[in-house]
Structures are given as C-alpha cells and as structure tokens.
Scaffold this motif. Structure first.
Motif, mmCIF file in Angstrom:
data_model
loop_
_atom_site.group_PDB
_atom_site.id
_atom_site.type_symbol
_atom_site.label_atom_id
_atom_site.label_comp_id
_atom_site.label_asym_id
_atom_site.label_seq_id
_atom_site.Cartn_x
_atom_site.Cartn_y
_atom_site.Cartn_z
ATOM 1 N N MET A 1 0.816 -1.179 0.000
ATOM 2 C CA MET A 1 0.000 0.000 0.000
ATOM 3 C C MET A 1 0.870 1.257 0.000
ATOM 4 S SD MET A 1 -3.405 -0.800 0.551
ATOM 5 C CE MET A 1 -4.396 -1.867 1.500
ATOM 6 N N SER A 2 1.707 1.385 1.007
ATOM 7 C CA SER A 2 2.574 2.555 1.003
ATOM 8 C C SER A 2 4.049 2.144 0.987
ATOM 9 C CB SER A 2 2.290 3.432 2.218
ATOM 10 O OG SER A 2 2.556 2.706 3.395
ATOM 11 N N ALA A 3 4.303 0.868 0.738
ATOM 12 C CA ALA A 3 5.686 0.409 0.676
ATOM 13 C C ALA A 3 6.328 0.907 -0.615
ATOM 14 C CB ALA A 3 5.745 -1.111 0.731
ATOM 15 N N PRO A 4 7.584 1.326 -0.549
ATOM 16 C CA PRO A 4 8.257 1.787 -1.775
ATOM 17 C C PRO A 4 8.481 0.613 -2.730
ATOM 18 C CG PRO A 4 9.807 1.659 0.019
ATOM 19 C CD PRO A 4 8.449 1.380 0.605
ATOM 20 N N PRO A 5 8.441 0.857 -4.021
ATOM 21 C CA PRO A 5 8.699 -0.238 -4.971
ATOM 22 C C PRO A 5 10.142 -0.721 -4.874
ATOM 23 C CG PRO A 5 8.480 1.869 -6.118
ATOM 24 C CD PRO A 5 8.164 2.120 -4.673
ATOM 25 N N LYS A 6 10.328 -1.984 -5.125
ATOM 26 C CA LYS A 6 11.675 -2.552 -5.119
ATOM 27 C C LYS A 6 12.319 -2.259 -6.473
ATOM 28 C CE LYS A 6 10.635 -6.263 -1.878
ATOM 29 N NZ LYS A 6 10.514 -5.435 -0.807
ATOM 30 N N SER A 7 13.461 -1.623 -6.460
ATOM 31 C CA SER A 7 14.090 -1.180 -7.697
ATOM 32 C C SER A 7 14.614 -2.335 -8.552
ATOM 33 C CB SER A 7 15.223 -0.214 -7.391
ATOM 34 O OG SER A 7 16.207 -0.868 -6.618
ATOM 35 N N ASP A 8 14.914 -3.491 -7.955
ATOM 36 C CA ASP A 8 15.472 -4.596 -8.727
ATOM 37 C C ASP A 8 14.402 -5.544 -9.279
ATOM 38 O OD1 ASP A 8 14.803 -5.459 -6.181
ATOM 39 O OD2 ASP A 8 16.413 -6.926 -6.090
ATOM 40 N N ALA A 9 13.143 -5.325 -8.937
ATOM 41 C CA ALA A 9 12.064 -6.183 -9.422
ATOM 42 C C ALA A 9 11.454 -5.592 -10.693
ATOM 43 C CB ALA A 9 10.994 -6.323 -8.345
ATOM 44 N N PRO A 10 11.363 -6.387 -11.764
ATOM 45 C CA PRO A 10 10.752 -5.860 -12.990
ATOM 46 C C PRO A 10 9.257 -5.632 -12.782
ATOM 47 C CG PRO A 10 11.250 -8.185 -13.229
ATOM 48 C CD PRO A 10 11.815 -7.756 -11.905
ATOM 49 N N ILE A 11 8.749 -4.590 -13.386
ATOM 50 C CA ILE A 11 7.328 -4.261 -13.291
ATOM 51 C C ILE A 11 6.748 -4.324 -14.690
ATOM 52 C CG2 ILE A 11 5.659 -2.471 -12.688
ATOM 53 C CD1 ILE A 11 7.636 -1.519 -10.580
ATOM 54 N N ILE A 12 5.656 -5.048 -14.832
ATOM 55 C CA ILE A 12 5.012 -5.186 -16.131
ATOM 56 C C ILE A 12 3.632 -4.529 -16.074
ATOM 57 C CG2 ILE A 12 3.977 -7.422 -15.598
ATOM 58 C CD1 ILE A 12 4.627 -8.237 -18.512
ATOM 59 N N ALA A 35 -4.646 -9.982 -3.322
ATOM 60 C CA ALA A 35 -4.157 -8.683 -2.877
ATOM 61 C C ALA A 35 -4.898 -7.563 -3.611
ATOM 62 C CB ALA A 35 -2.660 -8.577 -3.135
ATOM 63 N N ALA A 36 -5.264 -6.534 -2.884
ATOM 64 C CA ALA A 36 -6.025 -5.421 -3.460
ATOM 65 C C ALA A 36 -5.282 -4.758 -4.614
ATOM 66 C CB ALA A 36 -6.342 -4.393 -2.373
ATOM 67 N N GLN A 37 -3.976 -4.730 -4.565
ATOM 68 C CA GLN A 37 -3.192 -4.108 -5.625
ATOM 69 C C GLN A 37 -3.242 -4.932 -6.925
ATOM 70 O OE1 GLN A 37 -2.182 -4.837 -2.587
ATOM 71 N NE2 GLN A 37 -1.021 -3.189 -1.680
ATOM 72 N N PHE A 38 -3.459 -6.240 -6.825
ATOM 73 C CA PHE A 38 -3.450 -7.092 -8.004
ATOM 74 C C PHE A 38 -4.785 -7.096 -8.737
ATOM 75 C CE2 PHE A 38 -3.608 -11.252 -10.147
ATOM 76 C CZ PHE A 38 -2.520 -11.088 -10.975
#
Length: 70
Positions: A1-12, A35-38
């Motif tokens: 929810m408010s966690a920063p994105p992980k810079s090493d994980a690819p985002i699609i 998960a609500a984000q998904f």
C-alpha cells in the motif's frame, strides 16, 4: 500500500502481457481474496482475454494462505 517499490524487481503493465511467452503471478491472500493491488491489474486484462491475445499462454498463479492458529 505505502511500501516503496523494489528497484530490482521488474514491473510489467497489463498491456505488455501479450508480448510475454507466459506468466507467473504470486500474491498473498487475505480473507480468501487476492491482494487489493493485483485486482485492478487483472481487471485491466479483460480486453486482452476477450481479443484472445492471452489465450494459450502458460500461466502459473501462486497464492499464499495461512490458517489462524488457535
């Protein structure tokens, strides 16, 4: 929810799924729901499924469920 994105994980994005050979999704559940984000991500793929752009691609959903201990 408010966690920063992980810079090493690819985002699609949902639009990029049609380019993938297949996909693996992993997420925890809470009270039997994903998960609500998904959910918005998955909802955004409706047009691709309707147009058969994702048909035939191997998919492997992974969920994590934990039973409450007495």
């Amino acid at each position: 929810m408010s966690a920063p994105p992980k810079s090493d994980a690819p985002i699609i994005t949902p639009d990029e799924l049609a380019e993938a050979d297949g996909f693996i999704f992993g997420f925890p559940t809470r009270f039997g729901m994903m998960a609500a984000q998904f959910k918005p991500f998955l909802d955004a793929t409706g047009g691709q499924w309707r147009a058969q752009q994702l048909a035939g691609k191997p998919a492997d959903p992974k969920v994590a469920v934990k039973k409450q201990q007495p």
